[in-house]
Every structure is written in C-alpha cells, then in structure tokens.
Design a protein around this motif. Structure first.
Motif, short mmCIF file in Angstrom:
data_model
loop_
_atom_site.label_atom_id
_atom_site.label_comp_id
_atom_site.label_asym_id
_atom_site.label_seq_id
_atom_site.Cartn_x
_atom_site.Cartn_y
_atom_site.Cartn_z
N ARG A 19 45.49 -20.82 -11.73
CA ARG A 19 45.33 -18.95 -11.09
C ARG A 19 44.06 -19.20 -10.53
NH1 ARG A 19 48.43 -16.83 -16.59
NH2 ARG A 19 50.54 -16.84 -15.57
N ASP A 90 47.15 -18.98 -21.84
CA ASP A 90 48.18 -18.40 -21.25
C ASP A 90 47.90 -16.96 -21.23
OD1 ASP A 90 47.66 -17.26 -23.91
OD2 ASP A 90 49.33 -17.30 -24.57
N THR A 92 47.15 -14.07 -19.14
CA THR A 92 48.04 -13.93 -17.60
C THR A 92 47.30 -13.23 -16.18
OG1 THR A 92 47.72 -10.77 -17.08
CG2 THR A 92 49.60 -11.62 -18.38
N ALA A 93 47.14 -13.95 -14.91
CA ALA A 93 46.74 -14.08 -13.83
C ALA A 93 45.63 -13.08 -13.71
CB ALA A 93 47.14 -14.45 -12.27
N GLU A 94 46.32 -11.85 -13.52
CA GLU A 94 45.38 -10.71 -13.38
C GLU A 94 44.81 -10.62 -14.34
OE1 GLU A 94 46.45 -6.13 -13.45
OE2 GLU A 94 47.81 -7.08 -12.67
N ARG A 95 44.66 -10.51 -15.76
CA ARG A 95 43.85 -10.28 -16.67
C ARG A 95 42.60 -11.67 -16.31
NH1 ARG A 95 40.62 -7.33 -19.72
NH2 ARG A 95 39.96 -7.84 -21.77
#
Length: 148
Positions: A19, A90, A92-95
């Motif tokens: 990511r 794990d 999220t990409a946004e976070r």
C-alpha cells in the motif's frame, strides 16, 4: 516520502508495504533476508537503511502483540531523531496513508522546533527570531535580527 518499514520477516508487513509503495513512497527495511536478522547493519554497516535520508519509521505490529526483537530498528530511528509510528498489518489503505502523513508532519514539526530552540538558547536574550526547516540532508536555520 522516504520510509523505514519495520516488520518481522514473516510477511506481516507485506500488505502495508504494498500500500505504501502504491502510494509512491520509497521503502527501506532493517530486516536482513540473508541472515533472517532484524538488523541488516550488523552484517554490513553500509547496508543500514538509516545511512539514507528517512522521513518516518513505520512499525507493523498487531495491537495485542508485545514489542518484538524485529522492532530494534525503531530504537535506532529514534536515536537518529526519526519519528516512529505503529500500524496494524491489516490497516486500510486510507487510514494507513493518513497515519503516515500525520506522523511525518508531527515529527518534522517537533524536530524543527527543537533545532530552533537550541539556536535560540545559544543566542541568549538578543531578541532574534529563529526558524528551522529540516531538509533532506540537513537543517536550514534562519535567524532574524531584532530591529534595534
């Protein structure tokens, strides 16, 4: 950004690595695949990723897990005054991207404020203004002389 990715060799950091790379960040790692060591600098000091400009160290570890030996790179990063942030494997990409941006900015602000403080202390009570900006391979200090 130039990031130091600190993850165990078991693949926990691969999603985070993917990511961050996809977002255009340049990644380095302390983990030595050849010797399965948490520090590639032990075998060859020139291979230490901290010999390169680094904006942030990202430790990949689950919340419930205790600190592990593979995280020794975070200690080195702190000794080099590089901000460190921990993320779950794990996330999220946004976070992840939001966390990395915020941690790097806060770390840079803290480091620049400390440099400015040291220079201000050295100048004494002259009334000069001091501004510090961290660059890729150094720090720029601007000193403004008082009007009087």
């Amino acid at each position: 950004m130039e990031l130091l990715l600190i993850a165990d060799g078991g693949g926990e950091g691969s999603l985070v690595s993917d990511r961050l790379s996809a977002a255009g960040h340049h990644l380095r790692s302390c983990y030595d695949e050849v010797s399965a060591s948490p520090c590639r600098g032990v075998r060859d000091d020139a291979a230490c990723p901290l010999h390169h400009s680094t904006d942030l160290a990202v430790v990949v570890r689950r919340d419930a897990e205790p600190d592990g030996l593979f995280e020794v790179g975070a200690l080195c990063a702190e000794r080099h005054r590089i901000p460190v942030v921990r993320v779950a494997p794990d996330v999220t990409a946004e976070r992840l991207l939001e966390t990395v941006r915020a941690a790097a900015a806060a770390g840079k602000d803290r480091i620049e404020a400390r440099y400015a403080s040291v220079v201000r202390d050295a100048l004494g009570s002259t009334g000069a203004t001091v501004e510090a900006n961290r660059l890729q391979f150094g720090v720029r200090i601007r000193i403004g002389a008082p009007a009087s």
